[in-house]
Design a protein around this motif. Structure first.
Motif, PDB file in Angstrom:
ATOM      1  N   ALA A 174      -9.376  -4.768 -12.416  1.00 27.24           N
ATOM      2  CA  ALA A 174      -9.412  -3.395 -11.902  1.00 27.24           C
ATOM      3  C   ALA A 174      -8.195  -2.584 -12.300  1.00 27.24           C
ATOM      4  CB  ALA A 174      -9.535  -3.417 -10.378  1.00 27.24           C
ATOM      5  N   LEU A 177     -17.731  -0.683  -8.076  1.00 33.07           N
ATOM      6  CA  LEU A 177     -16.321  -0.751  -7.709  1.00 33.07           C
ATOM      7  C   LEU A 177     -15.940  -2.006  -6.952  1.00 33.07           C
ATOM      8  CD1 LEU A 177     -15.675   2.971  -6.648  1.00 33.07           C
ATOM      9  CD2 LEU A 177     -15.147   1.866  -8.824  1.00 33.07           C
ATOM     10  N   ASP A 192     -11.538   0.752   1.404  1.00 31.70           N
ATOM     11  CA  ASP A 192     -10.883   0.113   0.278  1.00 31.70           C
ATOM     12  C   ASP A 192     -11.332   0.823  -1.000  1.00 31.70           C
ATOM     13  OD1 ASP A 192     -10.961  -3.311  -1.003  1.00 31.70           O
ATOM     14  OD2 ASP A 192      -9.472  -1.703  -1.185  1.00 31.70           O
ATOM     15  N   ASN A 193     -10.401   1.301  -1.794  1.00 29.65           N
ATOM     16  CA  ASN A 193     -10.766   2.125  -2.946  1.00 29.65           C
ATOM     17  C   ASN A 193      -9.910   1.780  -4.160  1.00 29.65           C
ATOM     18  OD1 ASN A 193     -11.293   4.175  -4.765  1.00 29.65           O
ATOM     19  ND2 ASN A 193     -10.963   5.846  -3.303  1.00 29.65           N
ATOM     20  N   PRO A 194     -10.512   1.114  -5.162  1.00 31.42           N
ATOM     21  CA  PRO A 194      -9.716   0.681  -6.312  1.00 31.42           C
ATOM     22  C   PRO A 194      -9.042   1.831  -7.062  1.00 31.42           C
ATOM     23  CG  PRO A 194     -12.030   0.040  -6.563  1.00 31.42           C
ATOM     24  CD  PRO A 194     -11.915   0.721  -5.262  1.00 31.42           C
ATOM     25  N   ASP A 202      -5.229   2.269  -5.895  1.00 27.47           N
ATOM     26  CA  ASP A 202      -4.247   1.190  -5.800  1.00 27.47           C
ATOM     27  C   ASP A 202      -2.916   1.638  -6.381  1.00 27.47           C
ATOM     28  OD1 ASP A 202      -6.498  -1.607  -6.467  1.00 27.47           O
ATOM     29  OD2 ASP A 202      -5.932  -0.607  -4.606  1.00 27.47           O
TER      30      ASP A 202
END
Lengths: 176, 186
Positions: free
Chosen positions: B21, B92, B114-116, B119
């Motif tokens: 990711a 995702l 949660d959101n890539p 990050d």
């Protein structure tokens, strides 16, 4: 456990980035579009290189740094290594990838419905368009390599050579 | 032949090609940064991110439908569920939840903890007004438009702006029934 996303996310993002810069932001100014695409790659390469070398000692020379790009770095990005490395031992390195994954998956859409056997022109135009789309996409990995090497203290210029498709070569010219 | 059962987001994600990711997150960040440099106005960047997302969404829907075997959703409630549980998961790798339905069932929120995309991302003060993840809203709008739903997608909460989750409001504006090219009785 390393976080993952679908490969198609990266592909879609890259395709759209190239399309937006070429067709919308800098339409008719391919030079500027190319530079921006390369700049985006540069930033990504620099940050990735920083991450991947955090726990390592510095590379002893340019060749070691280039080998790192060919092996560990390329594997992190593409799950394979560079297939062939050549150098003239005077600052030029050629990194050849025989099956560059992004090149394989770029959707180039030659307008087959416009191909007319009587008009060779439209075939050449479709080919030209395909070639220039490929070139535009390749500015991005060129930028990644340049950014990665820059993080390792090496200033260089990187260009892509697609005269031998399906192989793709990245030519690194180190600036003294 | 019996129709193939729809696959769960986890099952699809486990079976597709995946990548680290980090490459995705950094590429997205570099694009946003470059857009800010080239376009200068935060509002313009928001708009372009949404447009890029839309362009991605109108194509991504094909992959989604092909890989998920999801059949036509009965109503918008089902649509929202599918986006949150299957869509987000298979691309995702994260699951979203759906909430805040209005009485008519045409407006809801998709909530992402949660959101890539974000990050290691922090917004500097100079980016007031930026919807960093605006590409996501475009993707949803584009994908839904290809299945005949015209929607309006707006940010309600944004972690990069200090909220605790990402909340996207999806409002169904118009559902255009698909027109069959042939009449049934022919």
């Amino acid at each position: 456990m390393v976080r993952e996303v679908a490969e198609s996310c990266v592909d879609s993002l890259l395709t759209e980035m190239v399309a937006s810069y070429c067709n919308r932001f800098y339409a008719n100014k391919p030079e500027l579009a190319a530079r921006r695409i390369e700049a985006i790659g540069y930033q990504v390469g620099h940050q990735l290189s920083e991450r991947y070398t955090m726990e390592r000692p510095r590379f002893s020379d340019h060749l070691e740094a280039i080998k790192f790009i060919c092996k560990d770095f390329w594997t992190e990005l593409f799950k394979k290594q560079i297939d062939n490395l050549k150098t003239n031992h005077r600052g030029t390195f050629v990194l050849q990838d025989n099956k560059f994954p992004w090149l394989e998956r770029i959707s180039i859409d030659p307008s087959t419905d416009k191909v007319n056997s009587a008009e060779d022109d439209s075939l050449t135009t479709a080919e030209n368009k395909a070639a220039s789309t490929i070139s535009m996409h390749l500015y991005y990995p060129c930028g990644i390599i340049r950014g990665a090497l820059s993080n390792l203290g090496i200033t260089c210029a990187v260009t892509a050579d697609i005269s031998n498709l399906p192989a793709c070569s990245f030519v690194v010219r180190v600036k003294a | 032949m019996a129709p193939v059962a729809p696959r769960s987001g986890d099952a699809i994600f486990a079976n597709i090609e995946r990548v680290n990711a980090e490459l995705f997150t950094l590429t997205y960040g570099a694009i946003v940064r470059q857009l800010l440099t080239d376009l200068e106005e935060v509002e313009e960047v928001n708009k372009q991110l949404e447009q890029m997302g839309y362009n991605i969404g109108i194509r991504l829907i094909d992959e989604f439908l092909a890989k998920s075997n999801v059949s036509r959703c009965v109503d918008f409630r089902e649509t929202a569920d599918v986006i949150a549980k299957v869509g987000f998961k298979m691309f995702l790798g994260v699951t979203a939840s759906v909430g805040n339905w209005d009485a008519e069932g045409t407006c809801c929120s998709i909530i992402l903890e949660d959101n890539p995309l974000v990050d290691f991302v922090e917004l500097p003060d100079t980016c007031q007004g930026l919807y960093y993840c605006n590409m996501l809203s475009g993707v949803i709008r584009g994908a839904l438009e290809m299945v005949s739903m015209k929607t309006e997608v707006t940010w309600i909460r944004d972690v990069l702006r200090g909220d605790d989750v990402f909340e996207l409001q999806v409002k169904l504006l118009k559902q255009v029934p698909e027109e069959y090219p042939y009449k049934d009785d022919e």
